[in-house]
Design a protein around this motif. Structure first.
Motif, mmCIF file in Angstrom:
data_model
loop_
_atom_site.group_PDB
_atom_site.id
_atom_site.type_symbol
_atom_site.label_atom_id
_atom_site.label_comp_id
_atom_site.label_asym_id
_atom_site.label_seq_id
_atom_site.Cartn_x
_atom_site.Cartn_y
_atom_site.Cartn_z
ATOM 1 N N LYS A 81 0.814 -1.210 0.000
ATOM 2 C CA LYS A 81 0.000 0.000 0.000
ATOM 3 C C LYS A 81 0.846 1.258 0.000
ATOM 4 C CE LYS A 81 -4.293 -1.635 2.114
ATOM 5 N NZ LYS A 81 -5.255 -1.438 3.221
ATOM 6 N N ASN A 82 2.000 1.196 0.662
ATOM 7 C CA ASN A 82 2.835 2.397 0.730
ATOM 8 C C ASN A 82 3.738 2.553 -0.492
ATOM 9 O OD1 ASN A 82 4.897 0.540 1.130
ATOM 10 N ND2 ASN A 82 5.150 1.003 3.302
ATOM 11 N N GLY A 83 3.669 1.589 -1.415
ATOM 12 C CA GLY A 83 4.418 1.698 -2.654
ATOM 13 C C GLY A 83 5.904 1.469 -2.529
ATOM 14 N N LYS A 84 6.369 1.018 -1.352
ATOM 15 C CA LYS A 84 7.794 0.824 -1.120
ATOM 16 C C LYS A 84 8.127 -0.665 -1.036
ATOM 17 C CE LYS A 84 8.176 5.116 1.577
ATOM 18 N NZ LYS A 84 8.543 5.693 2.900
ATOM 19 N N ALA A 85 9.277 -1.029 -1.564
ATOM 20 C CA ALA A 85 9.732 -2.407 -1.451
ATOM 21 C C ALA A 85 10.101 -2.695 -0.001
ATOM 22 C CB ALA A 85 10.935 -2.638 -2.352
ATOM 23 N N GLY A 86 9.899 -3.927 0.423
ATOM 24 C CA GLY A 86 10.212 -4.272 1.800
ATOM 25 C C GLY A 86 10.249 -5.770 1.992
ATOM 26 N N SER A 87 10.368 -6.190 3.227
ATOM 27 C CA SER A 87 10.416 -7.611 3.546
ATOM 28 C C SER A 87 9.808 -7.862 4.916
ATOM 29 C CB SER A 87 11.864 -8.126 3.515
ATOM 30 O OG SER A 87 12.644 -7.477 4.509
ATOM 31 N N VAL A 88 9.446 -9.107 5.143
ATOM 32 C CA VAL A 88 8.901 -9.533 6.433
ATOM 33 C C VAL A 88 9.690 -10.756 6.889
ATOM 34 C CG1 VAL A 88 6.898 -10.533 7.601
ATOM 35 C CG2 VAL A 88 6.579 -8.664 5.985
ATOM 36 N N PRO A 89 10.219 -10.736 8.098
ATOM 37 C CA PRO A 89 10.984 -11.883 8.593
ATOM 38 C C PRO A 89 10.078 -13.056 8.947
ATOM 39 C CG PRO A 89 10.786 -10.231 10.301
ATOM 40 C CD PRO A 89 10.190 -9.631 9.066
ATOM 41 N N LEU A 90 10.637 -14.254 8.877
ATOM 42 C CA LEU A 90 9.883 -15.461 9.179
ATOM 43 C C LEU A 90 10.356 -16.051 10.510
ATOM 44 C CD1 LEU A 90 10.179 -17.159 5.661
ATOM 45 C CD2 LEU A 90 8.201 -15.907 6.560
ATOM 46 N N ASN A 91 9.421 -16.310 11.407
ATOM 47 C CA ASN A 91 9.775 -17.071 12.600
ATOM 48 C C ASN A 91 9.643 -18.560 12.277
ATOM 49 O OD1 ASN A 91 7.031 -17.621 12.655
ATOM 50 N ND2 ASN A 91 6.606 -16.343 14.443
ATOM 51 N N ARG A 92 9.881 -19.411 13.242
ATOM 52 C CA ARG A 92 9.885 -20.851 12.975
ATOM 53 C C ARG A 92 8.518 -21.357 12.509
ATOM 54 N NH1 ARG A 92 12.600 -23.327 18.324
ATOM 55 N NH2 ARG A 92 11.346 -21.632 19.207
ATOM 56 N N GLU A 93 7.456 -20.820 13.102
ATOM 57 C CA GLU A 93 6.115 -21.256 12.741
ATOM 58 C C GLU A 93 5.787 -20.884 11.291
ATOM 59 O OE1 GLU A 93 2.345 -23.051 13.763
ATOM 60 O OE2 GLU A 93 4.298 -23.037 14.745
ATOM 61 N N ALA A 94 6.124 -19.659 10.905
ATOM 62 C CA ALA A 94 5.862 -19.213 9.533
ATOM 63 C C ALA A 94 6.717 -20.002 8.544
ATOM 64 C CB ALA A 94 6.149 -17.724 9.404
ATOM 65 N N ARG A 95 7.980 -20.230 8.902
ATOM 66 C CA ARG A 95 8.869 -20.987 8.012
ATOM 67 C C ARG A 95 8.357 -22.412 7.833
ATOM 68 N NH1 ARG A 95 13.601 -23.985 7.748
ATOM 69 N NH2 ARG A 95 15.065 -23.271 6.126
#
Length: 250
Positions: free
Chosen positions: A117-131
């Motif tokens: 939504k903000n038009g900027k590239a980014g990332s989200v870290p993964l914890n063990r559950e998400a991984r």
């Protein structure tokens, strides 16, 4: 009948709106009457009156996951829910996630500017559950559709367009009411665990920290308790220094 009102906040280079609504059509009409052009609004937070603070407890989340595990006709649902709870991503972001933007080695999901939504590239870290959820999705892909670019797909490799019905059914079977989104739960858990608002804002990728502050600050009363305890420590230290000074003067 639900009341509606539109709040528009302006920050440097950013305009965002918090819309309290009973239906999106009503919001659109209200915006037009208010001369607010939604195409110019960079961040829109949709909050239903009376449900603005609704998030899942850990017990409710566990019940929801158990129910989703039983949804054999929607094998993607349980992994979707685990990812939702542990990354705070938006529903549409997860449905549109491609494997080329998943880095299991570094533990990151990448978003290009057009995905946010903000038009900027980014990332989200993964914890063990998400991984772990992503690894299960990768195993599903390897077994049924190795050529599919989509993380959330069916056995033919086609992208799942919506989880709305499956999620609503799982919520109902788990005996949970008034929950339509798990992004709020992710943010709430982080704040209750003592994470600073600016960290939560960065993870949720809000365009303005005031959005995060408005929604989540009330969930961190312990932080305020720690803050006032500092006053006692300061006062005690001051009293000790006064007594030390008196002793020196005797």
């Amino acid at each position: 009948m639900a009341r509606h009102f539109l709040e528009v906040h302006i920050a440097p280079n950013v305009a965002f709106a918090a819309v309290h609504y009973g239906g999106f059509d009503a919001v659109w009409r209200l915006a037009m009457r208010s001369s607010v052009y939604l195409d110019d609004v960079r961040e829109i937070e949709l909050l239903r009156l009376g449900q603005t603070n609704r998030w899942l407890s850990k017990t409710e989340a566990a019940a929801l996951i158990r129910t989703a595990e039983e949804a054999t006709r929607a094998p993607h649902l349980v992994d979707f829910i685990r990812l939702w709870l542990n990354t705070g991503t938006r529903r549409g972001e997860m449905l549109g996630l491609e494997w080329r933007r998943v880095d299991l080695a570094r533990g990151l999901i990448y978003f290009e500017g057009r995905h946010q939504k903000n038009g900027k590239a980014g990332s989200v870290p993964l914890n063990r559950e998400a991984r772990a959820a992503l690894i299960r999705r990768a195993s599903f892909r390897a077994q049924y559709c190795p050529g599919s670019p989509w993380v959330v797909c069916d056995k033919e490799g086609s992208r799942i367009a919506s989880v709305k019905k499956g999620f609503a059914l799982a919520v109902r079977k788990a005996g949970i009411e008034d929950v339509h989104d798990l992004r709020r739960t992710c943010g709430s858990w982080l704040v209750q665990a003592g994470r600073p608002i600016h960290e939560v804002s960065a993870l949720l990728r809000h365009s303005d920290i005031r959005v995060t502050d408005k929604v989540y600050t009330h969930l961190a009363p312990d932080n305020l308790r720690v803050a006032v305890q500092v006053l006692e420590e300061t006062r005690a230290h001051s009293g000790h220094m006064d007594r030390f000074q008196d002793a020196q003067n005797e």
